[in-house]
Enzyme design. Structure first.
Site, PDB file in Angstrom:
ATOM      1  N   CYS A 218       0.862  -1.187   0.000  1.00 16.66           N
ATOM      2  CA  CYS A 218       0.000   0.000   0.000  1.00 16.66           C
ATOM      3  C   CYS A 218       0.894   1.231   0.000  1.00 16.66           C
ATOM      4  O   CYS A 218       2.067   1.148  -0.370  1.00 16.66           O
ATOM      5  CB  CYS A 218      -0.973  -0.015   1.179  1.00 16.66           C
ATOM      6  SG  CYS A 218      -0.183   0.082   2.812  1.00 16.66           S
TER       7      CYS A 218
ATOM      8  N   ASP B 189      -8.137   3.692   1.273  1.00 20.32           N
ATOM      9  CA  ASP B 189      -7.231   4.157   2.311  1.00 20.32           C
ATOM     10  C   ASP B 189      -8.056   4.601   3.535  1.00 20.32           C
ATOM     11  O   ASP B 189      -8.870   5.507   3.438  1.00 20.32           O
ATOM     12  CB  ASP B 189      -6.438   5.343   1.751  1.00 20.32           C
ATOM     13  CG  ASP B 189      -5.324   5.776   2.671  1.00 20.32           C
ATOM     14  OD1 ASP B 189      -5.328   5.381   3.851  1.00 20.32           O
ATOM     15  OD2 ASP B 189      -4.457   6.527   2.205  1.00 20.32           O
TER      16      ASP B 189
ATOM     17  N   CYS C  95      -1.340   0.733   7.459  1.00 23.18           N
ATOM     18  CA  CYS C  95      -2.770   0.401   7.600  1.00 23.18           C
ATOM     19  C   CYS C  95      -3.157  -0.819   6.759  1.00 23.18           C
ATOM     20  O   CYS C  95      -3.335  -1.918   7.277  1.00 23.18           O
ATOM     21  CB  CYS C  95      -3.659   1.587   7.218  1.00 23.18           C
ATOM     22  SG  CYS C  95      -3.441   3.047   8.256  1.00 23.18           S
ATOM     23  N   ARG C  96      -3.284  -0.603   5.443  1.00 26.17           N
ATOM     24  CA  ARG C  96      -3.862  -1.657   4.608  1.00 26.17           C
ATOM     25  C   ARG C  96      -2.944  -2.850   4.392  1.00 26.17           C
ATOM     26  O   ARG C  96      -3.370  -4.003   4.562  1.00 26.17           O
ATOM     27  CB  ARG C  96      -4.269  -1.075   3.248  1.00 26.17           C
ATOM     28  CG  ARG C  96      -5.425  -0.112   3.330  1.00 26.17           C
ATOM     29  CD  ARG C  96      -5.575   0.669   2.055  1.00 26.17           C
ATOM     30  NE  ARG C  96      -4.448   1.584   1.863  1.00 26.17           N
ATOM     31  CZ  ARG C  96      -4.217   2.302   0.776  1.00 26.17           C
ATOM     32  NH1 ARG C  96      -5.050   2.196  -0.250  1.00 26.17           N
ATOM     33  NH2 ARG C  96      -3.190   3.117   0.694  1.00 26.17           N
ATOM     34  N   SER C  97      -1.691  -2.609   3.971  1.00 30.37           N
ATOM     35  CA  SER C  97      -0.845  -3.774   3.623  1.00 30.37           C
ATOM     36  C   SER C  97      -0.412  -4.602   4.834  1.00 30.37           C
ATOM     37  O   SER C  97      -0.348  -5.833   4.723  1.00 30.37           O
ATOM     38  CB  SER C  97       0.344  -3.384   2.736  1.00 30.37           C
ATOM     39  OG  SER C  97       1.209  -2.486   3.363  1.00 30.37           O
TER      40      SER C  97
ATOM     41  N   ASN D 138       2.305   1.444   4.392  1.00 35.05           N
ATOM     42  CA  ASN D 138       2.635   0.179   5.071  1.00 35.05           C
ATOM     43  C   ASN D 138       2.362   0.256   6.579  1.00 35.05           C
ATOM     44  O   ASN D 138       3.058  -0.362   7.377  1.00 35.05           O
ATOM     45  CB  ASN D 138       4.098  -0.245   4.816  1.00 35.05           C
ATOM     46  CG  ASN D 138       4.422  -1.691   5.194  1.00 35.05           C
ATOM     47  OD1 ASN D 138       5.542  -1.996   5.572  1.00 35.05           O
ATOM     48  ND2 ASN D 138       3.455  -2.591   5.123  1.00 35.05           N
TER      49      ASN D 138
END
Ligand code: 4NP
Length: 163
Positions: free
Chosen positions: A13, A129, A18-20, A16
């Site tokens: 993401c 996001d 939150c999402r990934s 690095n």
């Protein structure tokens, strides 16, 4: 290729945090549930450099822990050109991440790079996001990533003949 002719997966993401890292933790859990740890390794990285060395966002960690995913040991790092060559599958959370990865990687590696949710069963194309969103944003990240990860582990196991 990883050891035992296994495969390596990289979740990417922007930050690095939150999402990934959420995708890394969830995907690792699905791999463990399928008893495929010996064959599939997973890591995550960000296209940006702002958060290098930091633990995941506390809101992401809290939301994930409520579903029994422990992200506390993860630390942010930036994706590099060597990652594009080294990993077997590279999954981008959104279209901008995808474009940045394609820019970074040599054309011969472009076939390894795709949007994570191409592999999900739902209608979203991107993992939004959640950084500037409320708690719902973090729950949506988990919902989307759980769905795609479960599908992916199943498909990879079939494709590579692990079941
Ligand atoms: P991520 O979320 O890409 O899911 O880790 C973000 C984290 C930090 C920033 C942007 C997105 N940031 O601009 O610092």
């Amino acid at each position: 290729m990883a050891k035992n002719d296994g495969i390596s997966v990289l979740m990417v993401c922007l930050g690095n945090i939150c999402r990934s890292p959420t995708a890394e933790a969830v995907f690792r859990d699905k791999v463990r549930a399928a008893a495929l740890e010996e064959f599939i390794t997973v890591d995550s990285a960000g296209t940006g450099s702002w958060h290098i060395g930091e633990p995941p966002d506390s809101r992401s960690m809290r939301a994930a822990l409520a579903r029994n995913y422990d992200m506390s040991a993860l630390r942010a790092r930036q994706v590099g050109v060597a990652d594009i060559a080294a990993f077997d599958y590279i999954f981008a959370m959104d279209r901008q991440n995808l474009l940045d990865l394609l820019d970074l990687g040599a054309p011969e590696h472009h076939g390894k790079i795709s949007l994570l949710l191409r592999h999900g069963g739902g209608s979203h194309e991107e993992v939004p996001d959640p950084y500037y969103s409320g708690p719902d944003g973090f729950e949506l990240v988990l919902d989307l990533v759980e769905d795609a990860s479960a599908n992916l582990v199943r498909r990879l196991a079939q494709k590579h003949g692990w079941r």
